[in-house]
Design a protein around this motif. Structure first.
Motif, PDB file in Angstrom:
ATOM      1  N   THR A 254       0.804  -1.226   0.000  1.00 23.82           N
ATOM      2  CA  THR A 254       0.000   0.000   0.000  1.00 23.82           C
ATOM      3  C   THR A 254       0.837   1.276   0.000  1.00 23.82           C
ATOM      4  OG1 THR A 254      -0.150  -0.242   2.404  1.00 23.82           O
ATOM      5  CG2 THR A 254      -1.997  -1.072   1.103  1.00 23.82           C
TER       6      THR A 254
ATOM      7  N   ASP B 215      -0.951  -3.961   3.542  1.00 21.16           N
ATOM      8  CA  ASP B 215      -2.335  -3.952   4.010  1.00 21.16           C
ATOM      9  C   ASP B 215      -2.492  -4.697   5.331  1.00 21.16           C
ATOM     10  OD1 ASP B 215      -5.146  -3.183   3.180  1.00 21.16           O
ATOM     11  OD2 ASP B 215      -5.444  -5.346   3.414  1.00 21.16           O
TER      12      ASP B 215
ATOM     13  N   SER C  16      -0.575   3.530   5.124  1.00 26.78           N
ATOM     14  CA  SER C  16      -1.046   4.365   4.013  1.00 26.78           C
ATOM     15  C   SER C  16       0.015   5.289   3.454  1.00 26.78           C
ATOM     16  CB  SER C  16      -2.252   5.196   4.463  1.00 26.78           C
ATOM     17  OG  SER C  16      -1.914   5.992   5.584  1.00 26.78           O
TER      18      SER C  16
ATOM     19  N   SER D 277      -0.876   5.315   8.993  1.00 23.72           N
ATOM     20  CA  SER D 277      -1.797   4.202   8.774  1.00 23.72           C
ATOM     21  C   SER D 277      -3.235   4.693   8.704  1.00 23.72           C
ATOM     22  CB  SER D 277      -1.652   3.145   9.882  1.00 23.72           C
ATOM     23  OG  SER D 277      -1.976   3.700  11.143  1.00 23.72           O
ATOM     24  N   LYS D 278      -4.123   3.793   8.304  1.00 25.44           N
ATOM     25  CA  LYS D 278      -5.518   4.138   8.052  1.00 25.44           C
ATOM     26  C   LYS D 278      -6.305   4.471   9.319  1.00 25.44           C
ATOM     27  CE  LYS D 278      -5.861   3.527   3.539  1.00 25.44           C
ATOM     28  NZ  LYS D 278      -6.360   4.573   2.622  1.00 25.44           N
TER      29      LYS D 278
ATOM     30  N   THR E 245      -6.927  10.879   7.905  1.00 27.74           N
ATOM     31  CA  THR E 245      -6.078   9.738   7.596  1.00 27.74           C
ATOM     32  C   THR E 245      -4.828  10.227   6.899  1.00 27.74           C
ATOM     33  OG1 THR E 245      -8.009   8.319   7.336  1.00 27.74           O
ATOM     34  CG2 THR E 245      -5.958   7.531   6.382  1.00 27.74           C
TER      35      THR E 245
ATOM     36  N   GLU F   1      -2.857  10.030   4.409  1.00 33.34           N
ATOM     37  CA  GLU F   1      -2.664   9.419   3.114  1.00 33.34           C
ATOM     38  C   GLU F   1      -1.350   9.858   2.485  1.00 33.34           C
ATOM     39  OE1 GLU F   1      -4.498   7.184   2.149  1.00 33.34           O
ATOM     40  OE2 GLU F   1      -6.569   7.453   2.716  1.00 33.34           O
TER      41      GLU F   1
END
Length: 379
Positions: free
Chosen positions: A236, A252, A289, A304-305, A332, A334
């Motif tokens: 990811t 993930d 992420s 991370s998410k 988040t 990203e």
């Protein structure tokens, strides 16, 4: 996505300030040579004049009374915390990337279209059809002469900037055709999640990651596969240290996998590795992420998410600081852009030093390989 971008002191973990109105989807936050921050966002009620740069072409078919629905690129001066300019287009832009020389910004859209902006003014210079499906990631080569685009269908295209500017753009009444690509030999089985270029030895090298769980290391020009890492979990996020010796993959399954890149390009056959050949870092409780190294390589920052950011000491690979946004659960991380405190000259000096050390290490590896080959021939 978030409406404001927090800025932290990497040494203390303290929240310094917020950059307002910075709503960026995945891979849509970029820092141009440390002095300009750019982010893409969707605009439901997009103006066609007034808010856009005066040199910026406006959306066709729209009027002042009927604003178009599309996207925008916002530019900030991080030192003054002021929005300097913005640029509007007809469709929402996702991933963006800045050239290493700070001249151009490229954005990719869900339609497969790609756009080139001139950074200092925010003027839109070029649009071309890059992929048949949505663009998921973009990156420039080290010398900014080549741009690499990745799509959600797993295709990776390599474009020559000079050829892009020379290519004719399709007229509105004509069917949109794919622009001739410089090279498209790389193919993954799922969406592209990361693209990196390194100087490599003896040739420039391209690294791509995908939700198919693979990271592929290839020669940038020829496309020859040099190295492949296969994980059981989708990749990811991806990063490489300033010395270009370590490949870091976020997955993930919330783990971070590390593998060495020693000797890349010196083998006759492609080297294939699995997660059993990696050092694994555990600390996140949700899919990773974003990943980024500080310019001098002392810190690795991972997001991370579940809205958590971890700062790792790269000498021990222990977590030294944890950043959480408890009051902003929808936030988040990203995209993580490293803007280390200090002058621009200091940042450039650190990066140049890291590149010089990396070149010396690769040269020693190459000479060692030559000596081994001579010894083998004598025996």
């Amino acid at each position: 996505m978030c409406d404001e971008a927090p800025v932290f002191d990497i040494n203390t973990g303290e929240k310094i300030l917020y950059i307002p109105d910075c709503s960026a989807p995945p891979s849509s936050l970029a820092c141009a040579v440390g002095h300009l921050l750019a982010a893409s966002r969707s605009e439901k009620n997009q103006p066609t004049s007034g808010g856009a740069n005066k040199d910026q072409p406006t959306s066709s078919g729209a009027s002042k009374d009927h604003p178009a629905s599309g996207g925008a690129i916002y530019f900030w001066d991080p030192n003054k915390l002021q929005q300097t300019h913005r640029s509007y287009i007809q469709e929402a832009v996702g991933p963006i990337t800045c050239s290493k020389d700070g001249m151009y910004l490229i954005g990719g859209a869900h339609s497969g279209n790609a756009y080139i902006w001139e950074l200092t003014r925010g003027a839109l210079l070029k649009r071309w059809r890059a992929h048949k499906n949505a663009i998921s990631f973009l990156s420039f080569s080290q010398d900014s002469s080549v741009v690499i685009s990745g799509s959600k269908d797993g295709t990776v295209h390599v474009w020559c900037m000079l050829s892009l500017f020379q290519a004719e753009e399709s007229k509105p009444q004509e069917a949109t055709k794919l622009c001739p690509v410089f090279r498209d030999a790389i193919k993954h089985e799922a969406s592209i999640t990361g693209i990196l270029t390194i100087r490599g030895s003896p040739r420039p090298t391209l690294i791509t990651s995908s939700l198919d769980g693979c990271c592929k290391v290839t020669e940038l020009v020829s496309g020859r596969l040099l190295h492949m890492l296969e994980l059981s979990s989708p990749v990811t996020a991806m990063a490489i240290d300033p010395l270009e010796q370590l490949l870091i993959c976020g997955a993930d399954d919330a783990a971070i996998y590390m593998t060495e890149l020693h000797g890349i390009g010196t083998q006759f056959l492609a080297l294939k590795l699995s997660e059993d050949d990696c050092q694994v870092l555990y600390g996140h409780k949700a899919p990773v992420s974003a990943l980024a190294f500080s310019s001098e390589g002392i810190w690795l920052v991972s997001g991370s998410k579940n809205c958590t950011v971890l700062i790792w000491d790269t000498t021990t690979w222990n977590v030294v600081r944890k950043l959480e946004n408890k009051m902003e659960e929808r936030r988040t991380p990203e995209a993580i852009e490293m803007i280390i405190s200090g002058t621009i000259d200091e940042q450039v000096e650190n990066q140049d030093l890291a590149q010089d050390l990396g070149d010396m290490v690769r040269l020693l590896q190459w000479k060692t390989l030559e000596v081994m080959e001579v010894r083998a021939s004598l025996q």
